[in-house]
Design a protein around this motif. Structure first.
Motif, PDB file in Angstrom:
ATOM      1  N   ARG A 311       0.835  -1.210   0.000  1.00  0.00           N
ATOM      2  CA  ARG A 311       0.000   0.000   0.000  1.00  0.00           C
ATOM      3  C   ARG A 311       0.868   1.258   0.000  1.00  0.00           C
ATOM      4  O   ARG A 311       0.551   2.240  -0.656  1.00  0.00           O
ATOM      5  CB  ARG A 311      -0.934   0.017   1.207  1.00  0.00           C
ATOM      6  CG  ARG A 311      -2.163  -0.856   1.052  1.00  0.00           C
ATOM      7  CD  ARG A 311      -3.202  -0.545   2.106  1.00  0.00           C
ATOM      8  NE  ARG A 311      -2.753  -0.870   3.442  1.00  0.00           N
ATOM      9  CZ  ARG A 311      -2.438   0.024   4.375  1.00  0.00           C
ATOM     10  NH1 ARG A 311      -2.514   1.313   4.105  1.00  0.00           N
ATOM     11  NH2 ARG A 311      -2.045  -0.362   5.571  1.00  0.00           N
ATOM     12  N   HIS A 312       1.964   1.213   0.764  1.00  0.00           N
ATOM     13  CA  HIS A 312       2.877   2.361   0.773  1.00  0.00           C
ATOM     14  C   HIS A 312       3.514   2.556  -0.601  1.00  0.00           C
ATOM     15  O   HIS A 312       3.755   3.691  -1.020  1.00  0.00           O
ATOM     16  CB  HIS A 312       3.951   2.164   1.839  1.00  0.00           C
ATOM     17  CG  HIS A 312       3.450   2.308   3.248  1.00  0.00           C
ATOM     18  ND1 HIS A 312       2.603   3.329   3.643  1.00  0.00           N
ATOM     19  CD2 HIS A 312       3.661   1.563   4.365  1.00  0.00           C
ATOM     20  CE1 HIS A 312       2.316   3.214   4.914  1.00  0.00           C
ATOM     21  NE2 HIS A 312       2.944   2.151   5.384  1.00  0.00           N
ATOM     22  N   TRP A 313       3.791   1.460  -1.291  1.00  0.00           N
ATOM     23  CA  TRP A 313       4.270   1.585  -2.671  1.00  0.00           C
ATOM     24  C   TRP A 313       3.256   2.349  -3.516  1.00  0.00           C
ATOM     25  O   TRP A 313       3.616   3.183  -4.342  1.00  0.00           O
ATOM     26  CB  TRP A 313       4.501   0.191  -3.277  1.00  0.00           C
ATOM     27  CG  TRP A 313       5.813  -0.425  -2.958  1.00  0.00           C
ATOM     28  CD1 TRP A 313       6.185  -0.983  -1.768  1.00  0.00           C
ATOM     29  CD2 TRP A 313       6.931  -0.562  -3.839  1.00  0.00           C
ATOM     30  NE1 TRP A 313       7.472  -1.457  -1.858  1.00  0.00           N
ATOM     31  CE2 TRP A 313       7.954  -1.214  -3.117  1.00  0.00           C
ATOM     32  CE3 TRP A 313       7.163  -0.210  -5.156  1.00  0.00           C
ATOM     33  CZ2 TRP A 313       9.189  -1.523  -3.681  1.00  0.00           C
ATOM     34  CZ3 TRP A 313       8.400  -0.516  -5.734  1.00  0.00           C
ATOM     35  CH2 TRP A 313       9.399  -1.154  -5.000  1.00  0.00           C
ATOM     36  N   GLY A 314       1.980   2.029  -3.329  1.00  0.00           N
ATOM     37  CA  GLY A 314       0.933   2.705  -4.090  1.00  0.00           C
ATOM     38  C   GLY A 314       0.889   4.194  -3.819  1.00  0.00           C
ATOM     39  O   GLY A 314       0.691   5.004  -4.729  1.00  0.00           O
ATOM     40  N   ARG A 315       1.086   4.581  -2.569  1.00  0.00           N
ATOM     41  CA  ARG A 315       1.066   6.002  -2.221  1.00  0.00           C
ATOM     42  C   ARG A 315       2.247   6.754  -2.827  1.00  0.00           C
ATOM     43  O   ARG A 315       2.175   7.958  -3.056  1.00  0.00           O
ATOM     44  CB  ARG A 315       1.087   6.156  -0.696  1.00  0.00           C
ATOM     45  CG  ARG A 315      -0.168   5.632  -0.005  1.00  0.00           C
ATOM     46  CD  ARG A 315      -0.066   5.777   1.495  1.00  0.00           C
ATOM     47  NE  ARG A 315      -1.246   5.258   2.166  1.00  0.00           N
ATOM     48  CZ  ARG A 315      -1.435   5.274   3.476  1.00  0.00           C
ATOM     49  NH1 ARG A 315      -0.502   5.785   4.252  1.00  0.00           N
ATOM     50  NH2 ARG A 315      -2.530   4.775   4.004  1.00  0.00           N
TER      51      ARG A 315
END
Length: 397
Positions: A311-315
């Motif tokens: 999810r942090h990659w997505g952000r």
């Protein structure tokens, strides 16, 4: 409307999908140079899985296009109430505040490294010039520039997708504004029809470039614009569905979308054999279906509790996308300098992913976010936000 409240907050499902996509892009760019099929993983995992991981980067970009169209439209509807109520200057200004700081810094670094004669940043085709590449990157035709002159160095090449996206978003507010000049019963419906036709034109767009060069088949405007339009249509549908219908359909949408996206990522060859040029449309529709489910909260608990890292990659997808080749290329050189041990070639993917993420964090913390905030404040585009609402930063690719 219930779904509006859900969508107003940071959506973990959409961040997860975007995170998986950027991970696939990073793996793809390293696997082109250290093919997974040649490493020791070939004795452990089936060939189709390793081939999928190697070539899923282009599919990841297509997912980004669908997500981008969805988020831009969703934010436009929230901010101005309807597409024809869009404020062109504000829309374009917010896009510029988000995109330009990282892009301009990147172009400056690439230019300096090229002028300094660093091997990975030198142009190797006689028709390519530094002013020409910079102009193409800034004015949304770097993909066309590459198609005409051949591939640019790896750190430049990633910018082709911005050319597709930003060309679409140059036209997006203009079309929205023009629809408001047409009688109310016709204008909005005509606008929706335009986006639907663009979204459904993907098979034709793919067919049209069937005999084009390899570069243009990968980077042409048509397929990318169709994928973004699919995201636009998905957001319009999400805002029009009744909460009751949406709630009942959400589990079905989630599992159906997951199956479709997973099938295309793992074995698109089968779909191409059965659907031919309809296979990419199957993929973008599957992405759209999954986005609808995520938008209404499907999988929120799982994504929030157990999948924090992707999810942090997505952000950070925009920052990682622009900067990850500064990690990939040194890793390839280190792999070669240490003897090219192909049995353990797969090991190089682990530090590459970790360092790409860390570099994205640094770019976000010290460049992208501060610059975005400063530019919004200086331009007067920042507005007070309701409690619980996110900053609304749209991650580009």
């Amino acid at each position: 409307m219930q779904t509006v409240t859900t969508g107003a907050q940071r959506n973990p499902g959409i961040d997860l999908l975007r995170g998986i996509s950027i991970i696939l892009v990073v793996i793809h760019h390293l696997a082109l140079r250290i093919p997974l099929m040649h490493t020791g993983l070939s004795a452990v995992f089936p060939a189709f899985l390793l081939k999928a991981l190697t070539w899923d980067g282009a599919k990841g970009v297509k997912i980004f296009f669908v997500i981008s169209g969805f988020l831009i439209t969703d934010h436009t509807l929230r901010r101005w109430g309807s597409l024809d109520g869009i404020k062109v200057v504000a829309f374009s200004g917010r896009r510029a505040c988000r995109i330009l700081p990282c892009l301009l810094v990147l172009l400056g670094i690439l230019a300096l490294l090229k002028l300094a004669g660093v091997p990975d940043f030198l142009f190797h085709h006689e028709n390519q010039t530094l002013p020409g590449a910079i102009f193409a990157a800034l004015f949304m035709h770097l993909n066309l520039y590459e198609a005409q002159t051949n591939y640019l160095p790896a750190n430049w090449d990633v910018l082709w997708s911005l050319s597709v996206e930003e060309l679409f978003y140059l036209a997006f507010p203009i079309f929205c504004l023009l629809s408001g000049r047409i009688p109310k019963l016709i204008g909005p419906r005509l606008l929706v029809c335009v986006f639907v036709l663009l979204a459904l034109s993907l098979p034709f767009a793919e067919w049209q470039i069937r005999d084009a060069s390899e570069i243009w088949q990968d980077e042409a405007y048509g397929p990318g614009v169709s994928a973004i339009a699919m995201g636009v249509c998905t957001a319009l549908l999400a805002h029009r569905m009744s909460p009751f219908t949406f709630a009942r359909l959400t589990p079905w949408l989630g599992w159906t979308g997951t199956f479709g996206v997973g099938l295309y990522l793992l074995n698109s060859h089968v779909l191409w054999q059965t659907l031919n040029y309809g296979a990419p449309l199957f993929f973008t529709v599957s992405c759209a279906v999954l986005l609808l489910a995520f938008y209404n909260g499907w999988g929120k608990a799982t994504a929030s509790q157990f999948l924090a890292w992707p999810r942090h990659w997505g952000r950070l997808s925009y920052e990682i996308y622009l900067s990850h080749m500064f990690v990939v290329m040194p890793m390839v050189h280190l792999f070669k300098a240490t003897g090219e041990n192909w049995t353990f070639g797969w090991v190089w993917f682990l530090p590459t992913l970790g360092l790409s993420f860390c570099l994205g964090v640094l770019v976000d913390r010290f460049l992208s976010r501060p610059a975005d905030r400063w530019l919004l404040e200086k331009s007067g585009l920042r507005r007070p936000q309701p409690s619980g609402e996110t900053s609304g930063r749209i991650a580009e690719i």
